[in-house]
Design a protein around this motif. Structure first.
Motif, PDB file in Angstrom:
ATOM      1  N   ALA A  19       3.629  -9.918  22.979  1.00  0.00           N
ATOM      2  CA  ALA A  19       2.854  -9.871  21.743  1.00  0.00           C
ATOM      3  C   ALA A  19       3.297  -8.687  20.902  1.00  0.00           C
ATOM      4  O   ALA A  19       3.738  -7.658  21.431  1.00  0.00           O
ATOM      5  CB  ALA A  19       1.360  -9.769  22.049  1.00  0.00           C
ATOM      6  N   VAL A  20       3.176  -8.848  19.578  1.00  0.00           N
ATOM      7  CA  VAL A  20       3.399  -7.769  18.619  1.00  0.00           C
ATOM      8  C   VAL A  20       2.219  -7.790  17.650  1.00  0.00           C
ATOM      9  O   VAL A  20       2.040  -8.762  16.909  1.00  0.00           O
ATOM     10  CB  VAL A  20       4.721  -7.925  17.852  1.00  0.00           C
ATOM     11  N   ALA A  21       1.398  -6.751  17.665  1.00  0.00           N
ATOM     12  CA  ALA A  21       0.225  -6.649  16.797  1.00  0.00           C
ATOM     13  C   ALA A  21       0.483  -5.583  15.737  1.00  0.00           C
ATOM     14  O   ALA A  21       0.760  -4.431  16.065  1.00  0.00           O
ATOM     15  CB  ALA A  21      -1.015  -6.306  17.613  1.00  0.00           C
ATOM     16  N   VAL A  22       0.374  -5.968  14.467  1.00  0.00           N
ATOM     17  CA  VAL A  22       0.732  -5.089  13.355  1.00  0.00           C
ATOM     18  C   VAL A  22      -0.520  -4.789  12.540  1.00  0.00           C
ATOM     19  O   VAL A  22      -1.147  -5.704  11.990  1.00  0.00           O
ATOM     20  CB  VAL A  22       1.812  -5.737  12.471  1.00  0.00           C
ATOM     21  N   CYS A  23      -0.914  -3.522  12.478  1.00  0.00           N
ATOM     22  CA  CYS A  23      -2.031  -3.069  11.640  1.00  0.00           C
ATOM     23  C   CYS A  23      -3.302  -3.871  11.900  1.00  0.00           C
ATOM     24  O   CYS A  23      -4.021  -4.233  10.964  1.00  0.00           O
ATOM     25  CB  CYS A  23      -1.661  -3.139  10.159  1.00  0.00           C
ATOM     26  N   VAL A  58       2.207  -1.928  15.996  1.00  0.00           N
ATOM     27  CA  VAL A  58       2.897  -1.291  14.876  1.00  0.00           C
ATOM     28  C   VAL A  58       1.850  -0.919  13.839  1.00  0.00           C
ATOM     29  O   VAL A  58       0.948  -1.721  13.540  1.00  0.00           O
ATOM     30  CB  VAL A  58       3.954  -2.225  14.259  1.00  0.00           C
ATOM     31  N   HIS A  59       1.957   0.293  13.282  1.00  0.00           N
ATOM     32  CA  HIS A  59       0.958   0.731  12.310  1.00  0.00           C
ATOM     33  C   HIS A  59       1.585   1.707  11.322  1.00  0.00           C
ATOM     34  O   HIS A  59       2.492   2.464  11.677  1.00  0.00           O
ATOM     35  CB  HIS A  59      -0.215   1.417  13.018  1.00  0.00           C
ATOM     36  N   GLY A  60       1.098   1.683  10.086  1.00  0.00           N
ATOM     37  CA  GLY A  60       1.476   2.681   9.097  1.00  0.00           C
ATOM     38  C   GLY A  60       0.598   3.911   9.243  1.00  0.00           C
ATOM     39  O   GLY A  60      -0.624   3.794   9.393  1.00  0.00           O
ATOM     40  N   GLU A  61       1.207   5.093   9.174  1.00  0.00           N
ATOM     41  CA  GLU A  61       0.443   6.309   9.453  1.00  0.00           C
ATOM     42  C   GLU A  61      -0.621   6.595   8.406  1.00  0.00           C
ATOM     43  O   GLU A  61      -1.597   7.289   8.687  1.00  0.00           O
ATOM     44  CB  GLU A  61       1.391   7.508   9.574  1.00  0.00           C
ATOM     45  N   HIS A  62      -0.467   6.093   7.182  1.00  0.00           N
ATOM     46  CA  HIS A  62      -1.445   6.353   6.122  1.00  0.00           C
ATOM     47  C   HIS A  62      -2.412   5.196   5.923  1.00  0.00           C
ATOM     48  O   HIS A  62      -3.079   5.130   4.889  1.00  0.00           O
ATOM     49  CB  HIS A  62      -0.733   6.626   4.796  1.00  0.00           C
ATOM     50  N   ASP A  63      -2.486   4.277   6.857  1.00  0.00           N
ATOM     51  CA  ASP A  63      -3.336   3.096   6.696  1.00  0.00           C
ATOM     52  C   ASP A  63      -4.808   3.513   6.758  1.00  0.00           C
ATOM     53  O   ASP A  63      -5.305   3.934   7.803  1.00  0.00           O
ATOM     54  CB  ASP A  63      -3.020   2.085   7.796  1.00  0.00           C
ATOM     55  N   GLU A  96       3.582  -0.253  23.884  1.00  0.00           N
ATOM     56  CA  GLU A  96       4.179   0.807  23.076  1.00  0.00           C
ATOM     57  C   GLU A  96       3.626   0.744  21.662  1.00  0.00           C
ATOM     58  O   GLU A  96       3.103  -0.288  21.221  1.00  0.00           O
ATOM     59  CB  GLU A  96       5.707   0.686  23.062  1.00  0.00           C
ATOM     60  N   LEU A  97       3.773   1.863  20.958  1.00  0.00           N
ATOM     61  CA  LEU A  97       3.267   1.970  19.594  1.00  0.00           C
ATOM     62  C   LEU A  97       4.366   2.465  18.678  1.00  0.00           C
ATOM     63  O   LEU A  97       4.982   3.500  18.942  1.00  0.00           O
ATOM     64  CB  LEU A  97       2.077   2.935  19.540  1.00  0.00           C
ATOM     65  N   LEU A  98       4.622   1.734  17.622  1.00  0.00           N
ATOM     66  CA  LEU A  98       5.556   2.143  16.579  1.00  0.00           C
ATOM     67  C   LEU A  98       4.749   2.543  15.354  1.00  0.00           C
ATOM     68  O   LEU A  98       4.063   1.717  14.756  1.00  0.00           O
ATOM     69  CB  LEU A  98       6.508   0.992  16.226  1.00  0.00           C
ATOM     70  N   THR A  99       4.795   3.830  15.014  1.00  0.00           N
ATOM     71  CA  THR A  99       4.096   4.326  13.835  1.00  0.00           C
ATOM     72  C   THR A  99       5.118   4.572  12.734  1.00  0.00           C
ATOM     73  O   THR A  99       6.074   5.324  12.929  1.00  0.00           O
ATOM     74  CB  THR A  99       3.337   5.628  14.143  1.00  0.00           C
ATOM     75  N   LEU A 100       4.918   3.953  11.584  1.00  0.00           N
ATOM     76  CA  LEU A 100       5.853   4.073  10.472  1.00  0.00           C
ATOM     77  C   LEU A 100       5.398   5.173   9.528  1.00  0.00           C
ATOM     78  O   LEU A 100       4.270   5.145   9.016  1.00  0.00           O
ATOM     79  CB  LEU A 100       5.968   2.742   9.724  1.00  0.00           C
ATOM     80  N   ARG A 101       6.277   6.118   9.297  1.00  0.00           N
ATOM     81  CA  ARG A 101       5.967   7.251   8.424  1.00  0.00           C
ATOM     82  C   ARG A 101       5.928   6.806   6.971  1.00  0.00           C
ATOM     83  O   ARG A 101       6.665   5.918   6.540  1.00  0.00           O
ATOM     84  CB  ARG A 101       7.028   8.349   8.600  1.00  0.00           C
ATOM     85  N   ASP A 102       5.057   7.449   6.201  1.00  0.00           N
ATOM     86  CA  ASP A 102       4.941   7.195   4.759  1.00  0.00           C
ATOM     87  C   ASP A 102       4.640   5.741   4.435  1.00  0.00           C
ATOM     88  O   ASP A 102       5.098   5.222   3.422  1.00  0.00           O
ATOM     89  CB  ASP A 102       6.205   7.651   4.024  1.00  0.00           C
ATOM     90  N   GLU A 103       3.893   5.078   5.297  1.00  0.00           N
ATOM     91  CA  GLU A 103       3.472   3.710   5.031  1.00  0.00           C
ATOM     92  C   GLU A 103       1.963   3.612   5.203  1.00  0.00           C
ATOM     93  O   GLU A 103       1.347   4.358   5.974  1.00  0.00           O
ATOM     94  CB  GLU A 103       4.155   2.722   5.981  1.00  0.00           C
ATOM     95  N   GLY A 104       1.375   2.676   4.490  1.00  0.00           N
ATOM     96  CA  GLY A 104      -0.035   2.383   4.642  1.00  0.00           C
ATOM     97  C   GLY A 104      -0.225   1.049   5.330  1.00  0.00           C
ATOM     98  O   GLY A 104       0.434   0.736   6.315  1.00  0.00           O
ATOM     99  N   HIS A 105      -1.114   0.232   4.790  1.00  0.00           N
ATOM    100  CA  HIS A 105      -1.408  -1.063   5.408  1.00  0.00           C
ATOM    101  C   HIS A 105      -0.275  -2.062   5.176  1.00  0.00           C
ATOM    102  O   HIS A 105      -0.067  -2.963   5.990  1.00  0.00           O
ATOM    103  CB  HIS A 105      -2.718  -1.607   4.846  1.00  0.00           C
TER     104      HIS A 105
END
Length: 747
Positions: A628-632, A685-690, A713-722
């Protein structure tokens, strides 16, 4: 979880009690005595004491770019056009520089110019009727808080109109027809307890470099470098070199208010020239959404769109005394719901009031703005009216219909010389070169601009003259540049099925190339956000990446999606959401039977609400999927309500359940409550500014999975929101997701 503070009522279930006089509706330069302002019984949540200070325009340094097109991205997208007064030029959003930015250029020429080179993604664009200003919305740092700016068409005079405080947010309404002002919806900085929850407390400290377009940012915003880190099994924090974070924001906040009482939205008319003070149009506390869609030519009437998802309404108010003269439910979807006729005596409205599907209504108004009758002007059986725009003279309407996910465009005379039975002229269909229309706007006499997208192309802007033919703007990306040479995009095919309770479902199936027709394939069930979104036959770079790895993709519309009627949208309300979990399983089964998907190599993936469904699917149907891949996505409704934006909480309470009154239901619907059932590897996966769905929602699920010995695992994307808006981050996300799925499906 879709948002529209930018694509949001009271918290009492719809009952409104007048508590104080309504704020003044007034045109610049006028004064209305307080004795002439009767309270509005429909809008009792307007509080005189809750008005926020008017935004002050802030001059900014020029940030234009080169006049020649930046070619960093050959296959770029162009969308959200807004034309100048005569329709010869248009402002638009384009990501050819790696991030959505504001551009302008001739409709039929090659020359384009970058009007704002700052790294903040642009979200909306509106050119003033007199052609002197272009107003637009940006998202500082890529987050969910937005601000409204304006700039001259030549790139000079750039200034910030609203949203200078990083804890505030602002988005666009319409221009006054005389261009004297632009309507701006403003969400003031929240109370201190809210700032602590979200981690975006205001600060008096300037960024280290002393620059951010003249605005203050919170201290933690000063060092964003755009990098992202894929977390290994022992790390929880996204930023290299940082100490492991404490409990993620909102995870353990049982005492936090679930729907905060300090949320509120105000609408101001702001003069971009700065010659007149901002004029407060209206303020609403507990507001879920509030946007000015149109002002009558004389400024006497305002058309507002307000309310939470599933309960939007159109409201006509007189600007002289704030009285509501007409209100009617309208459909979710595009926020630009209607327009006044030039004489102000007819309101053209896109509405699904008392209907399954949205239609075009004509509301006859008297001189005071009250309804003299509502008539049906245009409808399509089994199809929503999705987009509506009127020509500048108000005599022609362009209607885009959603026909099973694709768009059909037609022109209708609204004041014809020879009227049909419904009072409009004959319908004139306009052939489209691609499947989906995402925006329409008038562009001078007889000219229409459309943003189009399709399964074989990047989004682009096309124009039509008198509805005769469609011409692509020279600066839009060519179809053959949609992807690098060597592999054409896959055209999806529609699949239809029946859920276990008899509800018809459908979706689009993308077959990986190079495989025999009947050969079982690993398949990803991809779930869209919203839930009031819809799968459309448009080019998805993510799907292109997945099928290029040999993975089939089935992208269904489970209950709650748009495009299938109002009953379908409402079918997941409350306890109906459990049936949406079953829809995911039913769609996976149909992909096996009709795909053909390999039943031993199924994965589930989704973004926003689809991320929530992904979390839910792997704990409600733990033996169905292998990865599975869960995004935001939301993982626990209690922590979601405690951490999200106030206006989103107001809107979400109707959709999911009230966090106090429906506490047990929300606990039962929360994937975290069934985390012990999880047994498949999961990438979050998540945007850090969400601040729509705070990153803590992914953090807590990954942490709980690891504590139970499940690979996560968690992938946090810098300078991204939702929404992930930067090209480098989008590529990283696609590669990481495809790598994860490919690895765990044993390909």
């Amino acid at each position: 979880m879709a948002a529209d503070p930018r694509n949001q009522v009271t918290d009492d279930g719809g009952t409104r009690v007048a508590q104080a006089p309504s704020p003044v509706f007034a045109r610049p330069g006028t004064v209305t005595p307080s004795s002439a302002r009767p309270p509005d019984s429909r809008t009792g949540d307007l509080h005189q004491t809750s008005r926020t200070a008017a935004p002050e325009p802030v001059p900014l340094p020029e940030a234009g770019g080169p006049r020649d097109a930046v070619t960093r991205l050959r296959a770029h997208g162009c969308w959200y056009p807004s034309a100048n007064a005569d329709g010869t030029e248009t402002a638009f959003i384009c990501d050819r520089g790696g991030v959505p930015q504001l551009w302008a250029g001739s409709v039929d020429g090659d020359e384009v110019r970058l009007l704002d080179s700052s790294p903040d993604p642009v979200k909306e664009v509106l050119w003033s009727p007199d052609g002197r200003w272009i107003a637009y919305t940006t998202a500082p740092g890529g987050g969910e808080h937005s601000r409204v700016l304006c700039v001259r068409p030549d790139g000079t005079g750039r200034r910030l109109l609203a949203g200078s405080d990083p804890a505030s947010s602002a988005y666009l309404g319409c221009w006054a027809h005389d261009s004297s002002s632009v309507a701006v919806t403003f969400a003031a900085p929240a109370a201190p307890q809210y700032e602590v929850l979200t981690g975006h407390a205001a600060t008096d400290q300037e960024p280290a470099d002393g620059q951010f377009d003249g605005t203050r940012l919170a201290a933690e915003w000063a060092d964003r470098d755009g990098h992202a880190t894929l977390l290994g099994p022992a790390a929880y924090d996204a930023a290299p070199g940082r100490e492991p974070s404490a409990t993620p924001t909102g995870i353990e906040t049982p005492g936090a208010p679930a729907v905060r009482p300090d949320g509120g939205l105000s609408v101001y008319l702001i003069d971009p020239d700065g010659l007149a003070s901002p004029v407060l149009l209206t303020t609403e506390t507990h507001a879920a959404s509030l946007r000015v869609c149109d002002l009558s030519r004389d400024g006497g009437l305002a058309l507002l769109r307000r309310g939470p998802r599933g309960r939007r309404e159109a409201v006509v108010r007189r600007t002289a005394d704030s009285e509501t003269t007409f209100a009617l439910p309208v459909a979710d979807g595009d926020p630009w719901i209607g327009r006044f006729s030039p004489d102000g005596r007819t309101l053209w409205l896109r509405s699904n009031a008392a209907r399954e599907y949205a239609v075009l209504l004509a509301v006859a108004l008297d001189a005071d703005g009250r309804s003299r009758g509502v008539s049906l002007a245009a409808e399509r059986e089994g199809s929503d009216l999705e987009l509506l725009t009127l020509a500048h003279d108000g005599r022609t309407a362009a209607l885009a219909w959603n026909v099973q996910g694709a768009s059909e465009l037609e022109l209708v005379e609204t004041f014809p010389t020879r009227k049909g039975p419904d009072g409009t002229g004959p319908e004139r269909p306009v052939p489209l070169p691609h499947e989906v229309v995402t925006r329409m706007t008038a562009a001078g006499t007889g000219r229409l601009l459309l943003a189009l997208s399709g399964s074989q192309r990047r989004p682009g802007v096309w124009w039509a003259h008198e509805g005769v033919s469609m011409l692509r703007t020279p600066w839009s990306s060519r179809d053959e540049d949609a992807v690098p040479p060597g592999r054409a995009p896959v055209r999806p095919v529609p699949l239809r099925l029946t859920a276990r309770d008899g509800l018809p479902l459908s979706g689009w199936y993308y077959r990986a190339p190079g495989r025999a027709r009947d050969e079982p394939a690993p398949c990803v069930i991809h779930l869209h956000g919203g839930p009031e979104e819809q799968e459309r036959p448009v080019f998805h770079p993510l799907y292109h990446e997945l099928v290029g790895r040999g993975l089939d993709v089935f992208a269904p519309d489970v209950r709650g999606s748009l495009g299938h009627g109002r009953s379908f949208v409402d079918a997941d309300l409350g306890a109906g959401r459990f049936a949406a979990f079953d829809d995911v399983a039913d769609c996976a089964g149909h992909a096996v039977m009709a795909g053909p998907a390999d039943p031993t190599r199924l994965a589930v993936m989704g973004r926003s609400y689809g991320g929530y469904l992904t979390f839910a699917s792997v704990v409600w149907h733990p033996d169905l999927f292998r990865a599975a891949v869960a995004v935001c996505g939301m993982s626990d409704f209690h922590t979601f309500f405690a951490g999200t934006e106030p206006w989103i909480a107001e809107s979400a309470a109707h959709k999911y359940g009230h966090p106090e009154r429906d506490r047990e239901l929300l606990h039962a619907l929360s994937p975290m409550g069934r985390i012990d059932a999880l047994r498949v590897p999961l990438l979050a996966v998540h945007g850090e500014h969400d601040t729509n769905v705070p990153p803590g929602e992914s953090q807590q699920f990954v942490r709980a999975a690891r504590e139970r010995g499940v690979h996560a695992e968690l992938l946090t994307l810098r300078d991204e929101g939702h929404d992930f808006l930067r090209a480098e981050n989008r590529r990283l996300f696609r590669r990481a997701a495809a790598d994860w799925l490919q690895r765990h499906l044993h390909m």
